[in-house]
Scaffold this motif. Structure first.
Motif, PDB file in Angstrom:
ATOM      1  N   THR A 175      47.635  38.785  43.142  1.00 37.83           N
ATOM      2  CA  THR A 175      48.398  39.707  42.143  1.00 37.83           C
ATOM      3  C   THR A 175      47.724  40.744  41.418  1.00 37.83           C
ATOM      4  N   GLU A 176      46.512  40.662  41.192  1.00 41.11           N
ATOM      5  CA  GLU A 176      45.579  41.471  40.531  1.00 41.11           C
ATOM      6  C   GLU A 176      45.183  42.585  41.213  1.00 41.11           C
ATOM      7  N   MET A 177      45.037  42.733  42.578  1.00 43.60           N
ATOM      8  CA  MET A 177      44.582  43.796  43.213  1.00 43.60           C
ATOM      9  C   MET A 177      45.064  45.080  43.038  1.00 43.60           C
ATOM     10  N   ALA A 178      46.275  45.001  42.878  1.00 46.13           N
ATOM     11  CA  ALA A 178      46.959  46.382  42.782  1.00 46.13           C
ATOM     12  C   ALA A 178      46.562  47.344  41.528  1.00 46.13           C
ATOM     13  N   ASP A 179      45.932  46.317  40.490  1.00 47.15           N
ATOM     14  CA  ASP A 179      45.636  46.789  39.434  1.00 47.15           C
ATOM     15  C   ASP A 179      44.329  47.286  38.975  1.00 47.15           C
ATOM     16  N   VAL A 180      43.245  47.010  40.078  1.00 43.35           N
ATOM     17  CA  VAL A 180      41.998  47.145  39.964  1.00 43.35           C
ATOM     18  C   VAL A 180      41.636  48.718  40.153  1.00 43.35           C
ATOM     19  N   ALA A 181      40.207  49.079  39.691  1.00 41.26           N
ATOM     20  CA  ALA A 181      40.087  50.413  39.951  1.00 41.26           C
ATOM     21  C   ALA A 181      39.770  50.570  41.455  1.00 41.26           C
ATOM     22  N   PRO A 182      40.346  52.300  41.786  1.00 42.54           N
ATOM     23  CA  PRO A 182      40.210  52.542  43.353  1.00 42.54           C
ATOM     24  C   PRO A 182      38.990  52.073  44.068  1.00 42.54           C
ATOM     25  N   GLU A 183      37.895  52.235  43.021  1.00 41.58           N
ATOM     26  CA  GLU A 183      36.498  51.990  43.651  1.00 41.58           C
ATOM     27  C   GLU A 183      36.264  50.595  44.506  1.00 41.58           C
ATOM     28  N   LEU A 184      37.121  49.560  43.595  1.00 39.35           N
ATOM     29  CA  LEU A 184      36.924  48.237  44.128  1.00 39.35           C
ATOM     30  C   LEU A 184      37.889  48.222  45.295  1.00 39.35           C
ATOM     31  N   ARG A 185      39.208  48.572  45.018  1.00 41.60           N
ATOM     32  CA  ARG A 185      40.242  48.173  45.861  1.00 41.60           C
ATOM     33  C   ARG A 185      40.421  48.894  47.121  1.00 41.60           C
ATOM     34  N   ASP A 186      39.678  50.020  47.126  1.00 39.13           N
ATOM     35  CA  ASP A 186      39.794  50.793  48.438  1.00 39.13           C
ATOM     36  C   ASP A 186      38.487  50.858  49.107  1.00 39.13           C
ATOM     37  N   HIS A 187      37.313  50.567  48.613  1.00 42.06           N
ATOM     38  CA  HIS A 187      35.982  50.956  49.034  1.00 42.06           C
ATOM     39  C   HIS A 187      35.162  49.426  49.035  1.00 42.06           C
ATOM     40  N   GLU A 188      35.579  48.496  48.479  1.00 41.76           N
ATOM     41  CA  GLU A 188      34.779  47.179  48.354  1.00 41.76           C
ATOM     42  C   GLU A 188      35.421  46.218  49.273  1.00 41.76           C
ATOM     43  N   PRO A 189      34.604  45.374  49.730  1.00 40.31           N
ATOM     44  CA  PRO A 189      35.258  44.153  51.024  1.00 40.31           C
ATOM     45  C   PRO A 189      36.340  43.354  50.204  1.00 40.31           C
ATOM     46  N   ALA A 190      37.473  43.196  50.520  1.00 42.97           N
ATOM     47  CA  ALA A 190      38.550  42.508  49.846  1.00 42.97           C
ATOM     48  C   ALA A 190      38.048  41.085  49.804  1.00 42.97           C
ATOM     49  N   MET A 191      37.552  40.341  50.833  1.00 39.49           N
ATOM     50  CA  MET A 191      37.055  39.165  50.841  1.00 39.49           C
ATOM     51  C   MET A 191      36.090  38.905  49.592  1.00 39.49           C
ATOM     52  N   ALA A 192      35.267  39.780  49.095  1.00 36.44           N
ATOM     53  CA  ALA A 192      34.520  39.484  48.118  1.00 36.44           C
ATOM     54  C   ALA A 192      35.234  39.867  46.597  1.00 36.44           C
ATOM     55  N   LEU A 193      36.380  40.094  46.623  1.00 35.94           N
ATOM     56  CA  LEU A 193      37.250  40.376  45.388  1.00 35.94           C
ATOM     57  C   LEU A 193      38.016  39.327  45.149  1.00 35.94           C
ATOM     58  N   THR A 194      38.911  38.832  46.121  1.00 35.10           N
ATOM     59  CA  THR A 194      39.865  38.062  45.879  1.00 35.10           C
ATOM     60  C   THR A 194      40.219  37.057  47.140  1.00 35.10           C
ATOM     61  N   ASP A 195      40.451  35.755  46.693  1.00 38.50           N
ATOM     62  CA  ASP A 195      40.715  34.605  47.604  1.00 38.50           C
ATOM     63  C   ASP A 195      42.199  34.801  48.273  1.00 38.50           C
ATOM     64  N   GLY A 196      42.789  35.880  47.938  1.00 38.59           N
ATOM     65  CA  GLY A 196      44.305  35.995  48.563  1.00 38.59           C
ATOM     66  C   GLY A 196      45.292  34.996  48.047  1.00 38.59           C
ATOM     67  N   LEU A 197      44.645  34.478  46.975  1.00 33.24           N
ATOM     68  CA  LEU A 197      45.809  33.364  46.283  1.00 33.24           C
ATOM     69  C   LEU A 197      45.501  33.580  44.586  1.00 33.24           C
ATOM     70  N   ASP A 198      45.297  32.515  44.054  1.00 38.79           N
ATOM     71  CA  ASP A 198      45.178  32.442  42.532  1.00 38.79           C
ATOM     72  C   ASP A 198      43.981  32.879  41.786  1.00 38.79           C
ATOM     73  N   GLY A 199      43.127  33.041  42.542  1.00 35.73           N
ATOM     74  CA  GLY A 199      41.692  33.444  42.071  1.00 35.73           C
ATOM     75  C   GLY A 199      40.900  32.308  41.841  1.00 35.73           C
ATOM     76  N   LEU A 200      41.215  31.069  42.013  1.00 27.61           N
ATOM     77  CA  LEU A 200      40.524  29.912  41.570  1.00 27.61           C
ATOM     78  C   LEU A 200      40.184  28.888  42.632  1.00 27.61           C
ATOM     79  N   SER A 201      40.487  29.400  44.046  1.00 27.43           N
ATOM     80  CA  SER A 201      40.380  28.447  44.906  1.00 27.43           C
ATOM     81  C   SER A 201      38.763  28.157  45.360  1.00 27.43           C
ATOM     82  N   VAL A 202      38.040  29.133  45.307  1.00 24.70           N
ATOM     83  CA  VAL A 202      36.602  28.884  45.672  1.00 24.70           C
ATOM     84  C   VAL A 202      36.103  27.913  44.646  1.00 24.70           C
TER      85      VAL A 202
END
Length: 280
Positions: free
Chosen positions: A192-219
């Motif tokens: 749910t946080e991904m929409a609010d991050v800077a475009p540099e992160l959201r659009d140009h860095e690997p999503a799998m390194a930024l979010t777990d696609g869940l609550d951000g705590l799974s790892v």
């Protein structure tokens, strides 16, 4: 009509970047002109009064156009400084952040002989630790094959490849042996946080390194549940966290039976790293 000077080109580029919403546009314009002209960024002021050559102007224009659509500077120049060293960077790996140096400082605050870096990405954590501890060895694990190649290249660049093993692994799946130090800067953004991050992160860095696609705590749950099987008797676990996750991540480790769970802050005073000793 004469060509613009380097100073004029930088000023025009900075204005263009500012209009595009780029943070610190003057700094980025200076770095990108230095890259286009193949000079050190510290020497840009020396060429500022000179007319800019057409081929340099063309390269500079291309770089500024990409930066204006928020491609990170590190990807445009292919490197990023981290803990006093330059690391090769591509869009396949997370751009090393200054706050991650807090993790390095904590890791270096006690002796270790063998380290495991989970989700190694560029390899900046593992390579830095091995460069600072000349007798240590370590393993970097990442699910991304491209990231593994990048980490391996950085290990060669900083002359630690003989002591660094980089493996493709889904967290602990392919990891063997025991380690004095287990570290990770995992994907900790909630979906749910991904929409609010800077475009540099959201659009140009690997999503799998930024979010777990869940609550951000799974790892953190994976590491808390499994790390004890890979840790020596006196070993430590250090995980970087989002600045609002301190209580939640500490609770995950305590609930999993870890002793000595503490929270460390970065230079801005924000919670940044959770440290855990071996299980009680």
């Amino acid at each position: 009509m004469s060509a613009p000077t380097a100073a004029q080109a930088m000023a025009a580029a900075a204005a263009r970047l500012r209009a595009a919403g780029v943070p610190d546009p003057a700094r980025d314009a200076r770095i990108l002109l230095a890259h286009a002209a193949s000079v050190d960024a510290a020497r840009v002021t020396l060429i500022a009064p000179e007319e800019i050559a057409p081929e340099i102007a063309e390269r500079f224009e291309q770089l500024i156009a990409l930066r204006a659509v928020r491609v990170p500077v590190s990807q445009l120049i292919g490197s990023r400084g981290f803990y006093g060293r330059d690391f090769r960077i591509s869009r396949d790996v997370l751009d090393p952040r200054p706050e991650t140096e807090t993790l390095i400082e904590l890791a270096l605050s006690a002796p270790f002989e063998r380290a495991l870096d989970l989700g190694t990405g560029s390899g900046c954590i593992l390579v830095t630790l091995l460069a600072e501890r000349r007798t240590a060895t370590g393993v970097g694990a990442d699910l991304s094959e491209a990231a593994c190649l990048q980490a391996s290249a950085n290990a060669v660049l900083h002359e630690v490849a003989a002591r660094a093993e980089v493996i493709q692994s889904d967290w602990f799946d392919k990891v063997e042996g025991r380690f004095d130090l287990i570290l990770s800067n995992p994907p900790y953004l909630a979906a749910t946080e991904m929409a609010d991050v800077a475009p540099e992160l959201r659009d140009h860095e690997p999503a799998m390194a930024l979010t777990d696609g869940l609550d951000g705590l799974s790892v953190y749950r994976i590491i808390a549940d499994q790390a004890q099987g890979y840790l020596t008797a006196e070993g430590r676990v250090l995980v970087e966290i989002g600045w609002q996750q301190g209580d939640a991540v500490c609770a995950i480790f305590r609930d999993a039976g870890w002793a000595g769970v503490t929270l460390a802050h970065d230079l801005d005073g924000r919670p940044r790293v959770v440290c855990a000793d071996t299980p009680a």
